[in-house]
Design an enzyme around this catalytic site. Sequence first.
Site, PDB file in Angstrom:
ATOM      1  N   GLU A 279       0.823  -1.214   0.000  1.00 24.28           N
ATOM      2  CA  GLU A 279       0.000   0.000   0.000  1.00 24.28           C
ATOM      3  C   GLU A 279       0.855   1.261   0.000  1.00 24.28           C
ATOM      4  O   GLU A 279       0.414   2.309  -0.440  1.00 24.28           O
ATOM      5  CB  GLU A 279      -0.904   0.026   1.243  1.00 24.28           C
ATOM      6  CG  GLU A 279      -2.299  -0.502   0.985  1.00 24.28           C
ATOM      7  CD  GLU A 279      -3.261  -0.248   2.149  1.00 24.28           C
ATOM      8  OE1 GLU A 279      -2.811   0.076   3.258  1.00 24.28           O
ATOM      9  OE2 GLU A 279      -4.465  -0.390   1.936  1.00 24.28           O
ATOM     10  N   HIS A 300       8.419 -26.867  -2.148  1.00 24.37           N
ATOM     11  CA  HIS A 300       7.943 -27.993  -2.954  1.00 24.37           C
ATOM     12  C   HIS A 300       6.840 -27.560  -3.911  1.00 24.37           C
ATOM     13  O   HIS A 300       6.134 -28.393  -4.469  1.00 24.37           O
ATOM     14  CB  HIS A 300       7.475 -29.116  -2.024  1.00 24.37           C
ATOM     15  CG  HIS A 300       8.581 -29.580  -1.123  1.00 24.37           C
ATOM     16  ND1 HIS A 300       9.360 -30.687  -1.413  1.00 24.37           N
ATOM     17  CD2 HIS A 300       9.093 -29.040   0.016  1.00 24.37           C
ATOM     18  CE1 HIS A 300      10.281 -30.812  -0.456  1.00 24.37           C
ATOM     19  NE2 HIS A 300      10.147 -29.825   0.411  1.00 24.37           N
ATOM     20  N   LYS A 414     -13.817   0.768  -3.310  1.00 28.73           N
ATOM     21  CA  LYS A 414     -14.848   1.124  -2.323  1.00 28.73           C
ATOM     22  C   LYS A 414     -15.985   1.894  -2.996  1.00 28.73           C
ATOM     23  O   LYS A 414     -17.152   1.622  -2.739  1.00 28.73           O
ATOM     24  CB  LYS A 414     -14.232   1.994  -1.217  1.00 28.73           C
ATOM     25  CG  LYS A 414     -13.382   1.223  -0.230  1.00 28.73           C
ATOM     26  CD  LYS A 414     -13.023   2.117   0.946  1.00 28.73           C
ATOM     27  CE  LYS A 414     -12.023   1.465   1.864  1.00 28.73           C
ATOM     28  NZ  LYS A 414     -11.478   2.382   2.865  1.00 28.73           N
TER      29      LYS A 414
HETATM   30  O1  PA5 Z   1      -3.792   0.939   5.686  1.00 33.17           O
HETATM   31  C1  PA5 Z   1      -4.916   1.351   5.496  1.00 33.17           C
HETATM   32  O2  PA5 Z   1      -5.165   2.547   5.575  1.00 33.17           O
HETATM   33  C2  PA5 Z   1      -6.088   0.426   5.215  1.00 33.17           C
HETATM   34  O3  PA5 Z   1      -5.689  -0.883   5.035  1.00 33.17           O
HETATM   35  C3  PA5 Z   1      -7.060   0.487   6.359  1.00 33.17           C
HETATM   36  O4  PA5 Z   1      -6.402   0.097   7.533  1.00 33.17           O
HETATM   37  C4  PA5 Z   1      -8.280  -0.404   6.137  1.00 33.17           C
HETATM   38  O5  PA5 Z   1      -8.913  -0.056   4.947  1.00 33.17           O
HETATM   39  C5  PA5 Z   1      -9.254  -0.277   7.298  1.00 33.17           C
HETATM   40  O6  PA5 Z   1      -9.627   1.048   7.474  1.00 33.17           O
HETATM   41  P1  PA5 Z   1     -10.397   1.535   8.747  1.00 33.17           P
HETATM   42  O7  PA5 Z   1      -9.538   1.349   9.931  1.00 33.17           O
HETATM   43  O8  PA5 Z   1     -10.699   2.973   8.489  1.00 33.17           O
HETATM   44  O9  PA5 Z   1     -11.666   0.700   8.843  1.00 33.17           O
END
Ligand code: PA5
Length: 424
Positions: A279, A300, A414
């Site tokens: 990310e 394997h 989303k």
């Molecule tokens: O790293 C990130 O920002 C995302 O992976 C969020 O942690 C994930 O989408 C969950 O978001 P939230 O804590 O707002 O529910």
Amino acid sequence: MKISLDVANLKNFVKDSDLKTLTPKLQKAHDELHTGKGKGSDFIGWLNLPSKTRKASIDELTKLGEDIRKHSDCIISIGIGGSYIGVRAALDFLSEEQKIPVYYAGHNMSSGYLKKLFAKLKDKRVSVVVISKSGTTTEPAVAFRLVKKFMEGKYSAAELKKRIICITDEKKGALRAIADKAGYKTYPIADDVGGRYSVLSPVGLVPLAIAGLDIASLLKGAKDAEKELSEAGLDKNLSWQYAANRFLLYKQKKAIEIFAYFYEEMAFTAEWWKQLFGESEGKEGQGIFPASVNFTADLHSMGQWIQEGERNIFETFVVVKDTGNELLIPSDQENQDNFNCVAGKNLDWVNEQAYKATASAHLEGGVPNMTITLPKFDAYSLGQLFYFYEKSCAMTGYLMGVNPFDQPGVEAYKKKMFALLGRK
Ligand code: PA5
């Protein structure tokens, strides 16, 4: 640092002179991070989280854990992404310390999964931790609806206030509104700490304290790492070394990094690492693709690809020096399998030979590799590792010129899903 990085198997790929040439860029990345002048600098609160966390807060969370465990047989931890993986990584890595079972929800949208969980916990005393920074993420929001209904079938509203804890934004979001209205206990997530950098904040600390982990040692490890990694210099800063080597490999079209581990306990450490680096770097047409393999099982299966497939990969082994476990292999009088050569040896010693053999074979197959060694499976080592990776990830992000703290791509799915769900 108690953890170490061995780059000997990179010597035919990364020259000392290239590392030297990169030093001014590393210094710039380091300075930008520490002066808050780099990209996404409103999300660098994680940088000094370990040193900022007061002993009183650690004691309070430890006490909270003791209280919750008195009236609970297990907990359900609801969350996804950064609000889930770090907790699971720590609990798996430190499974022997765990004092109460933790079940997960909100990390998938499978009816079967939750139905089975509710059936399993029907007669158990359950407490719930809901984690969502935004408080609006679909998976945990929907899971919390279902879990709340399950809990309401078991407990009165007054009892639920003792059993439901919400970790979310201090002011905004639906989860904040739900918690305030119902009177659930809450812990805030600071504005300047993003999901994937939040394991050392209440996001990780609250569920881990409830599970009975030694959060003081976890933070101590991270705090020591914070101090050591704040020092500039390629010779002394492990994050500089890791970031520089992976960046130089990436420049040679090594576009995939494989996190290779040899212990089941580290499966979710690898998942946490994948989220952190994936990310943070994967944007603007750039980024090393983070992959992981579970050795020796995957030797394997994926072992073939790694040994002889396209040469666009490098590998980082993560090993533990002293696992603390001993399981001696018995001798066999008939020795039909011809394995008396390992009789009397600890199984983890054989595992270590597998690592050495793999590193050597893959190097011969043209896969540059390095090794991160942790001293033990303990909270202190894990705290160091978490902080080391966060710092290294921010450094490579800056070397690549991207903002390592945003995730604009996650929004795309989303938005489309909200449209399909008819959500305004
Ligand atoms: O790293 C990130 O920002 C995302 O992976 C969020 O942690 C994930 O989408 C969950 O978001 P939230 O804590 O707002 O529910």
